[in-house]
Design a protein around this motif. Sequence first.
Motif, short mmCIF file in Angstrom:
data_model
loop_
_atom_site.label_atom_id
_atom_site.label_comp_id
_atom_site.label_asym_id
_atom_site.label_seq_id
_atom_site.Cartn_x
_atom_site.Cartn_y
_atom_site.Cartn_z
N LYS A 1 1.66 -35.70 -4.33
CA LYS A 1 1.26 -34.45 -4.98
C LYS A 1 -0.26 -34.32 -4.94
N LEU A 2 -0.93 -35.43 -5.23
CA LEU A 2 -2.41 -35.41 -5.20
C LEU A 2 -2.92 -35.13 -3.79
N LEU A 3 -2.23 -35.68 -2.80
CA LEU A 3 -2.65 -35.46 -1.40
C LEU A 3 -2.57 -33.97 -1.06
N PHE A 4 -1.49 -33.33 -1.48
CA PHE A 4 -1.33 -31.91 -1.15
C PHE A 4 -2.24 -31.02 -2.00
N GLY B 1 -7.82 -43.03 -2.05
CA GLY B 1 -7.15 -42.71 -3.31
C GLY B 1 -7.02 -43.94 -4.21
N LEU B 2 -6.71 -45.08 -3.60
CA LEU B 2 -6.57 -46.30 -4.38
C LEU B 2 -7.94 -46.73 -4.94
N ALA B 3 -8.96 -46.57 -4.09
CA ALA B 3 -10.32 -46.91 -4.56
C ALA B 3 -10.72 -45.97 -5.71
N GLN B 4 -10.33 -44.70 -5.58
CA GLN B 4 -10.63 -43.72 -6.64
C GLN B 4 -9.92 -44.10 -7.93
N GLU B 5 -8.68 -44.53 -7.80
CA GLU B 5 -7.93 -44.93 -9.01
C GLU B 5 -8.67 -46.05 -9.72
N ARG B 6 -9.24 -46.94 -8.91
CA ARG B 6 -9.94 -48.07 -9.50
C ARG B 6 -11.20 -47.60 -10.22
N SER B 7 -11.99 -46.75 -9.51
CA SER B 7 -13.28 -46.36 -10.08
C SER B 7 -13.11 -45.37 -11.23
N ARG B 8 -12.06 -44.58 -11.21
CA ARG B 8 -11.90 -43.57 -12.27
C ARG B 8 -11.07 -44.05 -13.44
N GLY B 9 -10.58 -45.27 -13.36
CA GLY B 9 -9.92 -45.85 -14.53
C GLY B 9 -8.42 -45.62 -14.59
N THR B 10 -7.87 -44.82 -13.67
CA THR B 10 -6.43 -44.57 -13.75
C THR B 10 -5.63 -45.81 -13.34
N LEU B 11 -6.27 -46.66 -12.54
CA LEU B 11 -5.59 -47.90 -12.17
C LEU B 11 -5.43 -48.79 -13.41
N LEU B 12 -6.42 -48.70 -14.28
CA LEU B 12 -6.37 -49.42 -15.55
C LEU B 12 -5.16 -48.94 -16.35
N ARG B 13 -4.99 -47.62 -16.33
CA ARG B 13 -3.83 -47.04 -17.05
C ARG B 13 -2.52 -47.53 -16.47
N LEU B 14 -2.49 -47.60 -15.12
CA LEU B 14 -1.26 -48.10 -14.49
C LEU B 14 -1.04 -49.56 -14.88
N ASP C 1 -5.28 -31.77 -2.84
CA ASP C 1 -6.63 -31.85 -2.29
C ASP C 1 -6.59 -31.21 -0.89
N ARG C 2 -7.07 -29.99 -0.83
CA ARG C 2 -6.89 -29.23 0.41
C ARG C 2 -7.59 -29.88 1.60
N THR C 3 -8.74 -30.48 1.35
CA THR C 3 -9.45 -31.10 2.46
C THR C 3 -8.63 -32.25 3.04
N SER C 4 -8.14 -33.11 2.15
CA SER C 4 -7.33 -34.25 2.62
C SER C 4 -6.08 -33.74 3.33
N ALA C 5 -5.45 -32.75 2.73
CA ALA C 5 -4.21 -32.23 3.32
C ALA C 5 -4.48 -31.65 4.71
N PHE C 6 -5.62 -30.96 4.84
CA PHE C 6 -5.94 -30.39 6.16
C PHE C 6 -6.16 -31.48 7.19
N PHE C 7 -6.95 -32.50 6.80
CA PHE C 7 -7.25 -33.55 7.78
C PHE C 7 -6.04 -34.45 8.06
N THR C 8 -5.07 -34.40 7.18
CA THR C 8 -3.87 -35.20 7.42
C THR C 8 -2.84 -34.43 8.24
N PHE C 9 -2.73 -33.13 7.98
CA PHE C 9 -1.66 -32.37 8.64
C PHE C 9 -2.19 -31.31 9.62
N GLY C 10 -3.18 -30.55 9.19
CA GLY C 10 -3.64 -29.42 10.01
C GLY C 10 -4.46 -29.87 11.20
#
Lengths: 439, 280
Positions: free
Chosen positions: A14-17, A266-279, A19-28
């Motif tokens: 869901k996060l990938l889709f 995304g995994l690095a972001q989870e780490r730096s933004r604290g959501t990995l802590l939540r997980l 983020d329009r930039t990521s979605a474009f570089f992944t699919f478009g």
Amino acid sequence: MLNAALTIALKDLKLLFRDRTSAFFTFGFPLALAVFFGMVFGGAGGDGGGSPVKLAIVHEGGAGSAGEIAKSFVADLDADEMIETVTAENRDAGEAMVREGNALACVIIPKDFDSGANSMFTGGGLSVEALVDPSRKAEAGLLTGKLNEIAFRQMSKVFGNPTRMKSMLDTSRAAILIAPNMSSADKQRFASFFDSAERLPSDDGAASEGDNGGGGGAMGNFSPARVTVTELKPKNKTGPTNSYSISFPQGVAWGLMGCVMSFAAGLAQERSRGTLLRLAVAPVTRRQVLLGKALGCFIACMMVILLLMIFGRLVLGVEIANPWLFLLATAIASFGFSGVMMFLAGVFRTEGGAEGAGRAIILILAMIGGGTIPLFFMPKFLLTASMISPFRWAIFAVEGAIWRGLTVTQLLPSFGALILFGVVGFAIGGYGFAKAQAR
Amino acid sequence: MLRLTNLAKRFGDVVAVDGLSLDVRRGEVFGLLGPNGAGKSTTISMAMGLVHPDTGSVELEGLGAPTDAEVRRHLGLAPQTLALYDDLTAEENLAFFAKLYRLDRVRERVASVLELVGLSQRGKHRVKGFSGGMQRRLNLAVALIHDPPLLMLDEPTAGVDPQSRNNIIELVRSLASQGRTIVYTTHYMEEASKLCDRVGIIDHGKLLDVGTVSELVARHGGTTSVVIERLDVPEERITTTDPLKVIAQSLSNGDVAGLRVERPDLESVFLALTGRSLRD
């Protein structure tokens, strides 16, 4: 265990889709590249520069029974800096080398290759067949010219050898004498020509290279060399192969790159933004978190490959020769690249590291793996280097299933390499993740 | 409810926590007060089972150590960093964590928590559009999604405007009134004074003292001062246990331009215990 992993995977998708930039570089972007390169390959291609092209040589009568002209023909091919020859046992083995990408073409030298020289004025001549890789049309064109040139060179050698010249002319005289549809005047003209030819000095310039005869009138049967080029069709496939069949697997490489980068960052972001802590606080194990991350990447990789190929199939007529093998290749490539993502996320734990160093590494791997520059344009050392790139194996696995007509057995090296990349990536990534969490 | 025994943690040469022992009682709001870098967050991380202590132990009463994933179901954490997915909506953030906790009736639970933190109207909006205060409240909501009996709030008002801070303080009061046990770290002494039943003063990884605010003040805050301002004379400071008597005497002497009473507070306690101000 799977529920938690699936929840994490779906959230990541869901996060990938979102983020329009990521979605474009992944699919478009991969789709745009695939279409663009398909148009380029469909038109002209390149000049084939770079490493020498490998030709599989098959002597239909067996290498031991090859005549003098056949040996000379192969020796001249080998001496050419553009060409490297390798002997294949038989037609099937040669064909397999082409299908597996180990040779540009397979040159079949018929049993009666040498005797063709004696009948060049009566519809015979030196004849070879070249089975070529359809993905390498540009090189195949160059190869045809090169084969003609070398065949003519053999004729030049024949003309320069008085004994062989005499034998050839005697055979031709005998054939013309009994030719039913030739007028007496023509027969007379040929006889005079043969007499003149016999009196020619025996130097190498006696017959000019590239003079393929082919004139009208009495010389209409003069055909010193004939190169028949046959494009190998995929086994079990009825539809035509087009240039998009080549460019779409390349697009797949770009799509995989987009997935890997999005998920590693995304995994690095989870780490730096604290959501990995939540997980980590939630009642899920570290293994479930990692499985969820890998599963998200795996699904995204599958989606990008399938969406590209479905678009290619429906819009651009890309044939998929073996759909089940294609699905298997897609799943194994996705597994391999999920491992690559885990490796990058485990080694580069910050957003900057994943976005910077991680992207640089993956871009280099994509380039040497055929994602940007087609493998056949690469110099030899780079081709060897491409073995370390998972992109090479993924492209080859997809090509093998959609148009190369390869079997599971023939694709085992590619599958094995991708699985190895996956397993090693998971091991290193998992270790890095555990180490970071333990701090 | 929560027992930390002789916890110690080093990161390289830095001693983050140094032999810290603490009992948090069921139903109380316990404040961990100390400046930035004092070791509050590391203590919380060890209490949550996220960081392994070099020595010592953590135990949740009757449940065991929080390193066990099932024990962590009884804990809620609102980390100091806003741990939210910016590209998801508030509802999606909450629903994601609710599913990880394997909750039933996720939708109802999400709605209820959004209501609790006052974000019902913003449930379908992406977090990236939220103000700092709204993000803080949602950060707290995620910690509450599985209705844990023990909440760890790590600097829950960091970086928010005064109005949002008051909202969060009211919310914490409301949660405390429901009987939850709350561990609240802060470096704002006003918050600790307003909210906490007991406060632990922490500095350089050591727990210096624990008690109610009045106990701490009585033990370390010193006496009350009356400051008397007179015209053309430097102000006079008189320490006393009976400020009213001092004020009455001063007024009877006439020529008083101003008076103020300075009572000891947690700031004075901190100053007395560490030799420096909490805001240094």
